[in-house]
Structures are given as C-alpha cells and as structure tokens.
Write a protein that holds these residues in place. Structure first.
Motif, PDB file in Angstrom:
ATOM      1  N   GLY A 156       0.794  -1.221   0.000  1.00 47.12           N
ATOM      2  CA  GLY A 156       0.000   0.000   0.000  1.00 47.12           C
ATOM      3  C   GLY A 156       0.828   1.274   0.000  1.00 47.12           C
ATOM      4  O   GLY A 156       0.360   2.320   0.436  1.00 47.12           O
ATOM      5  N   ALA A 157       2.075   1.204  -0.504  1.00 47.22           N
ATOM      6  CA  ALA A 157       2.936   2.387  -0.498  1.00 47.22           C
ATOM      7  C   ALA A 157       2.344   3.503  -1.354  1.00 47.22           C
ATOM      8  O   ALA A 157       2.393   4.675  -0.981  1.00 47.22           O
ATOM      9  CB  ALA A 157       4.335   2.024  -1.002  1.00 47.22           C
ATOM     10  N   VAL A 212      -0.820   4.074  -2.051  1.00 45.42           N
ATOM     11  CA  VAL A 212      -1.995   4.637  -1.383  1.00 45.42           C
ATOM     12  C   VAL A 212      -1.553   5.634  -0.312  1.00 45.42           C
ATOM     13  O   VAL A 212      -2.055   6.756  -0.217  1.00 45.42           O
ATOM     14  CB  VAL A 212      -2.834   3.500  -0.745  1.00 45.42           C
ATOM     15  N   GLN A 213      -0.563   5.215   0.488  1.00 48.34           N
ATOM     16  CA  GLN A 213      -0.076   6.050   1.590  1.00 48.34           C
ATOM     17  C   GLN A 213       0.629   7.298   1.055  1.00 48.34           C
ATOM     18  O   GLN A 213       0.469   8.394   1.600  1.00 48.34           O
ATOM     19  CB  GLN A 213       0.875   5.219   2.452  1.00 48.34           C
ATOM     20  N   GLU A 226      -1.823   9.801   0.074  1.00 50.40           N
ATOM     21  CA  GLU A 226      -2.395  10.464   1.239  1.00 50.40           C
ATOM     22  C   GLU A 226      -1.472  11.574   1.739  1.00 50.40           C
ATOM     23  O   GLU A 226      -1.925  12.667   2.100  1.00 50.40           O
ATOM     24  CB  GLU A 226      -2.609   9.417   2.340  1.00 50.40           C
ATOM     25  N   SER A 257      -1.824  14.464  -0.503  1.00 49.56           N
ATOM     26  CA  SER A 257      -3.108  15.119  -0.267  1.00 49.56           C
ATOM     27  C   SER A 257      -2.991  16.090   0.913  1.00 49.56           C
ATOM     28  O   SER A 257      -3.448  17.231   0.854  1.00 49.56           O
ATOM     29  CB  SER A 257      -4.170  14.048   0.000  1.00 49.56           C
ATOM     30  N   THR A 306      -6.426   6.807  -5.609  1.00 45.50           N
ATOM     31  CA  THR A 306      -6.359   7.634  -4.408  1.00 45.50           C
ATOM     32  C   THR A 306      -6.052   9.086  -4.760  1.00 45.50           C
ATOM     33  O   THR A 306      -6.670  10.014  -4.221  1.00 45.50           O
ATOM     34  CB  THR A 306      -5.281   7.080  -3.443  1.00 45.50           C
ATOM     35  N   ALA A 361      -9.102  10.707  -6.143  1.00 42.73           N
ATOM     36  CA  ALA A 361     -10.073  11.017  -5.081  1.00 42.73           C
ATOM     37  C   ALA A 361      -9.650  12.264  -4.314  1.00 42.73           C
ATOM     38  O   ALA A 361     -10.488  13.028  -3.844  1.00 42.73           O
ATOM     39  CB  ALA A 361     -10.193   9.830  -4.126  1.00 42.73           C
ATOM     40  N   ALA A 362      -8.339  12.469  -4.198  1.00 47.41           N
ATOM     41  CA  ALA A 362      -7.831  13.638  -3.472  1.00 47.41           C
ATOM     42  C   ALA A 362      -7.810  14.884  -4.353  1.00 47.41           C
ATOM     43  O   ALA A 362      -7.401  15.957  -3.902  1.00 47.41           O
ATOM     44  CB  ALA A 362      -6.421  13.344  -2.953  1.00 47.41           C
ATOM     45  N   ASN A 398      -2.996   0.174   4.773  1.00 40.55           N
ATOM     46  CA  ASN A 398      -3.410   1.097   3.704  1.00 40.55           C
ATOM     47  C   ASN A 398      -4.554   0.525   2.874  1.00 40.55           C
ATOM     48  O   ASN A 398      -4.659   0.803   1.682  1.00 40.55           O
ATOM     49  CB  ASN A 398      -2.235   1.448   2.788  1.00 40.55           C
ATOM     50  N   LEU A 423      -9.728  10.623   2.510  1.00 39.95           N
ATOM     51  CA  LEU A 423      -9.145  11.923   2.173  1.00 39.95           C
ATOM     52  C   LEU A 423     -10.219  12.968   2.401  1.00 39.95           C
ATOM     53  O   LEU A 423     -10.904  12.937   3.407  1.00 39.95           O
ATOM     54  CB  LEU A 423      -8.617  11.889   0.744  1.00 39.95           C
ATOM     55  N   THR A 476     -12.749  13.080   0.690  1.00 42.70           N
ATOM     56  CA  THR A 476     -13.977  12.483   0.155  1.00 42.70           C
ATOM     57  C   THR A 476     -14.321  11.201   0.909  1.00 42.70           C
ATOM     58  O   THR A 476     -13.750  10.918   1.945  1.00 42.70           O
ATOM     59  CB  THR A 476     -13.769  12.120  -1.326  1.00 42.70           C
ATOM     60  N   LEU A 495     -11.838   5.345   0.590  1.00 44.50           N
ATOM     61  CA  LEU A 495     -11.606   4.416  -0.507  1.00 44.50           C
ATOM     62  C   LEU A 495     -11.188   3.091   0.100  1.00 44.50           C
ATOM     63  O   LEU A 495     -10.346   3.069   1.001  1.00 44.50           O
ATOM     64  CB  LEU A 495     -10.472   4.911  -1.404  1.00 44.50           C
ATOM     65  N   LEU A 543      -5.781  -5.331  -0.279  1.00 43.90           N
ATOM     66  CA  LEU A 543      -4.775  -5.022   0.740  1.00 43.90           C
ATOM     67  C   LEU A 543      -5.288  -5.342   2.140  1.00 43.90           C
ATOM     68  O   LEU A 543      -4.540  -5.294   3.118  1.00 43.90           O
ATOM     69  CB  LEU A 543      -4.401  -3.524   0.692  1.00 43.90           C
TER      70      LEU A 543
END
Lengths: 120, 286
Positions: free
Chosen positions: A50-51, A53-54, A57, A60, A79, A82-83, B80, B85, B87, B90, B95
């Motif tokens: 999940g690197a 995704v993080q 974040e 963001s 992600t 979405a941000a 993760n 965020l 919104t 997600l 994962l």
C-alpha cells in the motif's frame, strides 16, 4: 499552485525518482513563489504494502494539486484522483527538467495508471 | 498431536516427509496441506475428494449516507486498505487483512463487512488418512487467513501439517500452536543457511523441533556439524536414492516404491514423540 515531483535527492537538481509510491522524497514546488520544500517519504520506501496509497495520502495532506512522476499504479491513481490531484506520468531527467516541461504546458494529464499494481 | 513439517529452503522434501509420514502411521491420521500457494500433497496421496468449501475474509464496505468523512478508519488501518481523504473513504479489498479495526473505530457505524473469497478448502480421504487442503485463489496474496481455516479442521488426533517454505507470515501461521516442528533440509550451503533461519523462527516461537536431512549423502557435513553444535536432534536422514526420485516423478509416495522406508518413517515418528515431550518439559522448566 503547488506541484509535487518524485525525487531521489533534496533539491531541484536531483534526479526525478521514476517510482511514485516508493519514491525517496517529494519536492513540493510552488509555481508562483518559485520556492520548494522537501517531503520525506522514507516510511513508504519500506512499506510492506500500500505504499502508493499512503504516498497519495501524504501528497493530499501537503496541499499539492499536481503530481509529476515516472510511473503510477492503479491504487495510487485512484487515491490521487479522489484527493483531486492531477497526475502526469512518463517524466524523467531532473526535478528541474520536469518543472520546466510542466510550466511550458507541453505535458498531458494522465487518464489512468500507466503500470500494473505491484501487489496483486 | 499436531506436527508441522517445515523448512527454510524450498524444495528440500517437506511434502515427501509429510505424505510418507502420514502413510506410515496407524490410522486415523490427518494430513493438512497448508502450503496453500502451491499445495501438492494430493499429487502423491491421491485422495478421493469428498467436498469443497470457499473461505473468505471480511472486508469493509462504507455506507456513504452514514459516513461523515472523519477519517478514523484510515488512521487505524496499518495496511493502507482503507484511506479517507477529503472524500468518501476508498477501500482496497486486496490489501485488507480482515482485522475489522475500521468497523470498530467508526463512530457513525457506517462500516459493515462483506465476505471476500480468497481460497478453497478441499476435503478428501485415502486409506486411513483424512486429507484437508487449502488452495489460495489465483491472484490472491493473503494466505494466513486460509491457513488458519485449514488448521481449524485439525480434529485432535495425530495431525501432520505440510507448511509453506521460508520463515514469513504464512509459515508462522502454519507452525504456530503445533506440538513439534520437523525441519526438512538438505546438506548444501543453501540448505544450511535457510535451516538456521528456520531454527531461529522455532526458537522465537518456543516450539520444540528437530531436523530431517534429505538426500543426506549428496552434499557436505556442515548441516550435521551445525545440528551437533546447536544440540538439535537429527531425526532422520534420507539417502539420495534414484528410486525415490523416480517414484516422485511418477507421483508415487516413496514408502510405496521402497517399502523399507516405512520403518524409517515409523522411527521418525517415535523420535518426534520422544523429543516433543522432552523438549516441552525443558521449555516449561525454563
């Protein structure tokens, strides 16, 4: 406008890190003031999963509106979208090269991930 | 009594030892194939398959009408798998480890769980051996929940567990809570290197263990010397015999091709019983 560039070093002369999720650092560049800050991404460099995704974040939270990088996988892209962060992939050379190309308006925004997920 | 057959290095003969040990013991015996990423005991045991079940893990689903975007779910997730965020959160089901943390911390109770299939459990039987196999679905990376589900089928009698190779989470899941670990190795530098890692793992988990050296006359003496120095019992040495390899290539258990091996595996079982009680009492005293 604040743009984030994946970087292997601490300044604008650093090579652009082609990876997004496991980029060593992000250079956060302000196109109006021409100043920049360095955001460390060490924690995600070694994340088991999940690197991307993080990292998205972190960007963001940093207030970046655009990302300039080499490659971006599907979860990171989802992600970032979405941000509300615009993604530009396929960049190489130095951080300064990427900024120059972005400011000249020659880059097209990515419409999706350009590489497969690295987990599945 | 649960016996795990494990190894640091892959390809040392875990399945050979697990299947042949199961076939050499008086029934009833259970054989659990917990090497769920590439289960292969069935190739040699050739059990009659009786039934299959699907195993899943709980993954979160967010109700957008209840979610107030507070972000607690993303903060507790160490994997993760859920991010919040500006919104809606997600969710990345692939994962998710299915821990349920996000559902517990959600102050609005906006998260419920859906079952996501990750693999199958297959039940079969052959000549006094009850067989259970875990088979991870293609593309899945999360094997421990499936391994735990296979281990739940242990009925309380003698149970042989064929484990994945290595020393990572799937192996820990497979060997944890067993009564004894048989570490299969080969007398090569790679075999020794990975045996050391496997020994460290067993010691960290306080599990009694011993070593089986497969193809014992094919390499050098360093594995034997290491076991001697570390006071690790060598339970069985299997010769590098072409007839075993030929039987293997035909999918035949070694004890059927070379019936005298049954004696060796029966002796292995006696040694396992001996060392498991002895080492356990040492652990208790320590």
């Amino acid at each position: 406008m604040k743009i984030a560039i994946t970087a292997a070093g601490d300044d604008l002369h650093a090579p652009l890190d082609p990876r997004f999720g496991r980029a060593a650092r992000f250079i956060l560049y302000d196109t109006e003031s021409k100043e920049y800050a360095v955001v460390d991404n060490e924690q995600n460099l070694n994340a088991p999963q999940g690197a991307g995704v993080q990292s998205a974040e972190i960007l963001s939270r940093s207030g970046a509106e655009c990302l300039l990088t080499g490659h971006c996988g599907p979860k990171a892209f989802r992600t970032l979208t979405a941000a509300g962060i615009c993604v530009y992939t396929g960049l190489s050379g130095t951080v300064a090269d990427a900024i120059r190309r972005f400011e000249s308006g020659e880059l097209g925004e990515a419409s999706g991930a350009d590489v497969e997920g690295h987990w599945q | 009594m649960k016996i795990a057959v494990a190894s640091g290095k892959g390809g040392t003969g875990k399945t050979t030892v697990a299947v042949n040990l199961a076939l050499s013991l008086p029934s009833p015996v259970q054989l659990l194939d917990c090497d769920v990423e590439e289960p292969n005991c069935h190739l040699f045991l050739k059990p009659e398959i009786q039934r299959e079940e699907v195993v899943g893990i709980p993954v979160p689903e967010v109700d957008p009408d209840l979610c107030d975007l507070c972000g607690e779910c993303g903060r507790i997730c160490q994997f993760n798998a859920i991010v919040s965020l500006k919104t809606q959160p997600l969710v990345f089901p692939e994962l998710c480890h299915g821990c349920g943390g996000c559902r517990l911390v959600c102050p609005r109770e906006a998260i419920h769980e859906e079952n996501r299939p990750i693999g199958d459990i297959i039940f079969g039987r052959r000549e006094g051996v009850d067989f259970v196999q875990g088979r991870l679905h293609i593309g899945q990376a999360m094997s421990p929940p499936l391994i735990r589900a296979v281990k739940k089928e242990a009925a309380g009698g003698v149970c042989i567990i064929d484990c994945p190779p290595g020393t990572t989470c799937p192996v820990i899941t497979a060997i944890r809570d067993t009564d004894f670990v048989v570490l299969v190795t080969e007398p090569t530098p790679f075999g020794l290197h990975d045996l050391r890692l496997a020994v460290d793992t067993c010691r960290a988990l306080d599990l009694p263990f011993g070593v089986v050296i497969n193809r014992c006359d094919s390499g050098d003496e360093r594995v034997v010397a290491y076991c001697h120095e570390e006071h690790i019992p060598v339970l069985l040495e299997i010769a590098d015999d072409r007839r075993i390899a030929e039987a293997y290539s035909r999918g035949e258990p070694a004890v059927e091709a070379l019936p005298r091996l049954r004696r060796d595996f029966s002796r292995l079982w006696k040694k396992i019983q001996h060392h498991s009680t002895r080492m356990k009492s040492t652990v208790t005293r320590g």
